[in-house]
Design an enzyme around this catalytic site. Structure first.
Site, short mmCIF file in Angstrom:
data_model
loop_
_atom_site.label_atom_id
_atom_site.label_comp_id
_atom_site.label_asym_id
_atom_site.label_seq_id
_atom_site.Cartn_x
_atom_site.Cartn_y
_atom_site.Cartn_z
N GLY A 56 0.80 -1.21 0.00
CA GLY A 56 0.00 0.00 0.00
C GLY A 56 0.83 1.26 0.00
CB SER B 211 -5.85 8.14 10.96
OG SER B 211 -6.30 9.28 10.25
CE1 TYR C 125 -9.16 5.42 7.32
CE2 TYR C 125 -9.32 7.79 7.65
CZ TYR C 125 -8.56 6.64 7.59
OH TYR C 125 -7.20 6.70 7.80
CE LYS D 172 -6.50 4.26 10.88
NZ LYS D 172 -5.76 3.13 10.25
CB SER E 248 -4.32 10.61 0.68
OG SER E 248 -3.28 9.82 0.18
#
Length: 353
Positions: free
Chosen positions: A24, A137, A174, A178, A216
């Site tokens: 990734g 994050s 999302y 996290k 992103s």
């Protein structure tokens, strides 16, 4: 936090660093940084035989001598137990990243994030590892609807957590993934007596090693390819190289144990970021020139800068590297490159931030 940056050492080759989600966006850069420091790396990917997904890893300096790739699925049975056996440290980056607010997105984001983190901590415990470096994050830090005391004047630190109820009420799955995954990591770190070093990066930009366009970068792309006629608000940014270096520098650094380190370089209004892009690419016709701003996020990144041991990459350099990387993958009006192919964003469990 004070530390001396570790130079490449031949003794590091005896230390095995496991990197989950190695193919990734973050994982590939973490793998590169670990190899550059002389570590032996075991990277987990969905399919080690898939050259299209792993060629960028095999091409890294030191990969031929010190990198092996191992099949793993976040939702599989004990996906990381074998790869962690005999390792020195586990760096867990793998987690899905896309912005979804449909009810179906909760399962697609939350379940693999939490189960994958639980599997990583379980594997570290089974292998008697002393440390796990976790990619969380800032989505787990400052998504609170502006309800902090002081409002826009609040200065965010690693002590801050996003508001779980706010995230659930607004179906922000999302950030919720996290928060829940990181809380599970802290719970298990305490239960297993594992030193947990948590890296909380904000919107990560910079050089892409992998194929395609990740989530992103797609957020930056819309401000240069003409798909957004107006800018809005602000964003915090950090360079992926700095993020990777922070992860690797945290290895064996006791000052990071039990800490949540905000990996943020700058908070910038999109008006100023778009003006910066115009200065870098004066022939680009896809950059919006009108819109609205928002209050900038205030934060303390002292621990991040100390962990790096040098100033982080500035915004101008971040934006140039990002757009140059994008321009090799898709058409951007007014920007030409030697190689241009059109691809679309494809967020997966290895698209790790």
């Amino acid at each position: 936090m004070k530390r001396a940056p570790e130079s490449m050492s031949s003794s590091n080759a005896d230390k095995v660093v496991v990197v989950t989600g190695a193919s990734g966006f973050i994982g590939a850069q973490v793998t590169r940084a670990a190899l550059a420091k002389g570590y032996t790396v075991r990277g987990t990917v969905r399919d080690p035989a898939n050259d299209a997904k792993t060629a960028h890893l095999r091409a890294l300096a030191g990969a031929a001598e010190r990198l092996t790739l191992h099949k793993a699925d976040l939702l599989g049975e004990r996906p990381f137990h074998d790869v962690c056996s005999g390792a020195h440290v586990l760096v867990h980056t793998a987690s899905p990243f896309f912005w979804g607010t449909d009810d179906s997105d909760e399962a697609a984001l939350v379940e693999p994030a939490v189960r994958g983190t639980r599997a990583a901590m379980d594997a570290a415990h089974a292998a008697a590892l002393k440390q796990v470096v976790l990619t969380s994050s800032t989505a787990a830090v400052y998504m609170d609807g502006g309800n902090k005391p002081g409002g826009a004047a609040h200065v965010y630190t690693g002590a801050d957590w996003s508001d779980e109820q706010y995230l659930r009420s607004n179906k922000l799955y999302y950030p919720l993934s996290k928060v829940l995954a990181e809380r599970e990591a802290h719970r298990l770190a305490k239960q297993y007596d594992i030193a947990l070093s948590v890296m909380c990066p904000t919107l990560i930009v910079g050089e892409m090693l992998h194929e395609g366009i990740n989530t992103s970068h797609a957020m930056v792309l819309k401000f240069v390819d003409g798909s957004s006629d107006k800018y809005s608000g602000q964003n915090c940014f950090v360079d992926v190289g700095d993020v990777a270096e922070a992860h690797i520098n945290a290895i064996d650094d006791s000052s990071t144990f039990g800490e949540r380190i905000l990996l943020i370089t700058v908070s910038a209004a999109w008006s100023s970021t778009c003006k910066l892009l115009q200065s870098i690419y004066p022939t680009c016709t896809g950059i919006p020139t009108d819109g609205t701003d928002a209050d900038l996020v205030k934060f303390n990144n002292d621990a991040f800068v100390a962990l790096l041991g040098h100033p982080p990459v500035p915004l101008l350099e971040m934006m140039k590297t990002t757009v140059d990387s994008l321009a090799t993958r898709t058409t951007i009006p007014g920007i030409t490159t030697t190689t241009t192919t059109t691809t679309t964003a494809n967020a997966t469990a290895d698209d790790d931030k």
